[in-house]
Design an enzyme around this catalytic site. Sequence first.
Site, mmCIF file in Angstrom:
data_model
loop_
_atom_site.group_PDB
_atom_site.id
_atom_site.type_symbol
_atom_site.label_atom_id
_atom_site.label_comp_id
_atom_site.label_asym_id
_atom_site.label_seq_id
_atom_site.Cartn_x
_atom_site.Cartn_y
_atom_site.Cartn_z
ATOM 1 C CD GLN A 167 -2.756 1.111 2.543
ATOM 2 O OE1 GLN A 167 -2.575 0.271 3.414
ATOM 3 N NE2 GLN A 167 -3.755 1.969 2.606
ATOM 4 N N GLY A 168 0.772 2.066 -1.046
ATOM 5 C CA GLY A 168 1.580 3.276 -1.175
ATOM 6 C C GLY A 168 0.782 4.521 -0.829
ATOM 7 C CE1 TYR A 169 -3.925 4.247 -0.713
ATOM 8 C CE2 TYR A 169 -5.090 4.854 1.293
ATOM 9 C CZ TYR A 169 -5.102 4.368 0.004
ATOM 10 O OH TYR A 169 -6.302 4.009 -0.567
ATOM 11 C CB SER A 170 2.270 6.726 4.991
ATOM 12 O OG SER A 170 1.100 6.434 5.713
ATOM 13 C CD GLU A 174 -6.602 0.502 7.041
ATOM 14 O OE1 GLU A 174 -5.383 0.309 7.158
ATOM 15 O OE2 GLU A 174 -7.093 1.635 6.951
ATOM 16 C CB SER A 207 2.911 -3.137 5.492
ATOM 17 O OG SER A 207 2.656 -2.261 6.564
ATOM 18 C CD GLU A 241 -2.889 11.385 18.884
ATOM 19 O OE1 GLU A 241 -2.419 11.263 20.023
ATOM 20 O OE2 GLU A 241 -2.700 10.551 17.979
#
Length: 402
Positions: free
Chosen positions: A131-134, A251, A168, A382
Site C-alpha cells: 500500500q503506497g499511501y503514507s 480496512e 508494509s 488523534e
Amino acid sequence: MNLTEGAEDRAFRVEIREWLGDHLTGEWATLRGLGGPGREHEAHDERLAWNRHLAEHGWTAVGWPTEHGGRGLSLWQQVIFHEEYARSDAPAGVNHLGEQLLGPTLIAFGTPEQQQRFLPEIVGVRELWAQGYSEPGAGSDLANVQTRARLDEATGEWVIEGQKVWTSLAHLSDWCFVVARTEPGSSRHQGLSFLLVPLRQDGVEVRPIEQLTSGSEFNEVFFTGARTSADLVVGEPGRGWGVAMGLLGFERGVSTLGQTVGFARELESVVARAKDNGSIDDPVVRDRLAALKTELAVIRSYALRALALVEGGQDSAAGGGAGSIFKLAWANWHRTLGEVAMDVAGRDGLLTRTSGTPYDLDDHQRLFLFSRADTLYGGSDEIQKNILAERVLGLPREPKGA
C-alpha cells in the site's frame, strides 16, 4: 445483520473447523501461530505456500462475489470463517492488502479489464500487494501527498516520482497501489490518482526499516522514473481521493473480528505466565487481567454491532464512526495488554533470550514492543478522535496552522 447463528451457520462453522483441523497437519502443522504484525518475517515462503493451498480449496477471498472468484459468503459466515481461522492458530496470511483491501476496491471501482487482470492473481495468491499511501509529510494527513505522476503520451505510461514510507511488506510484494498527484498545481484532495504500479522494475528502490522488534516489515519506497501503464489508474485520473477513501472503508472490515480471537489467545498466555510465576497472587494483577478479559468481550460485541450497522447502511447515516470507535478500542486494549504482560513477566521481561543483534524476543516482549504502534498505524488515535468529533458529533473542526 442477524447475529443469531442458525443451523446453516452452525454447519458452516463445523465445516471450516474440520477442514482446518484436517489440513493443519504434517508439514503445515509447523506453521501454526506464525506470522502476523511484528512477526511477518516468520516462514514467509512456507506461509505463502499454505495460502496457495487455501486458494486451491476455495478458502481465499471468501467474502468476494462468486463472479469475481470469491466464495460469496454472507457477512456472518465471513465472521465465522475468520474466527475459526484464528481459533485454529493457522498461520497469518501473506496478502491481506491484496485480498482485503485492493480486491474489494477493484470490484467497486475498477474496470472490467483491471478486474480480469488482477483479481484472479489475488485469489490465487500469485501476486502480492503493498500500500503506497503514507509519505514523510503525509502520514495521517493523506491529502498532503507529494508523490507525482505524469502521463507520457509517447509511451502510454505514467511516470512516477516521489517517496512512500511505512510501506508494509513492500520488500516481498510484486505490486503497490499508489496515491499520486497527477494534476500540476492541484492541492489537498484534488488532482490525485490511484495507480497500480509494479515494484520489480528499475526506478523503484525499496529500503527496509529496522523495527524495535528486530524485524523489518515496513519500508521506504523511492520512485525515480518508475512506470506503469496508462490504463492502470483506478477510477478517473485526478479523482483518486474517492477511491483511496473507499479502500479505507474496507480496512476495518470483517477480518478484524478474527483479531479478537488472537487477542484472547495472547491474554490466555499472559494469565498462564502469571499463574506459573506466582504473580497471579497479586490482587492488582488479578484485577487488571479480569478487566482485560471483560473489555475484550465488550470489544467483540461492539464489533459485531458495528458490522450490522455498516451492512444496514446505518453507520454512514450516522457519520461513519463505527470503524474509528473499534480502532480506538482494540488498539488501546492491545497496548494495555502488552504493558500488563511486562508487569507479569517482572525482571525476566528485561532480558532477551540471546545477546547480540538481532536479539531474540519472547512472545510477550514482542507483544509489548509492537503494540506501541497499534495506536499509530491505520490512523492514529488523534485522527480517529477528530473523525468522531467532527464527522459524527458535529463539533467545530480543529484549527489548522497558517
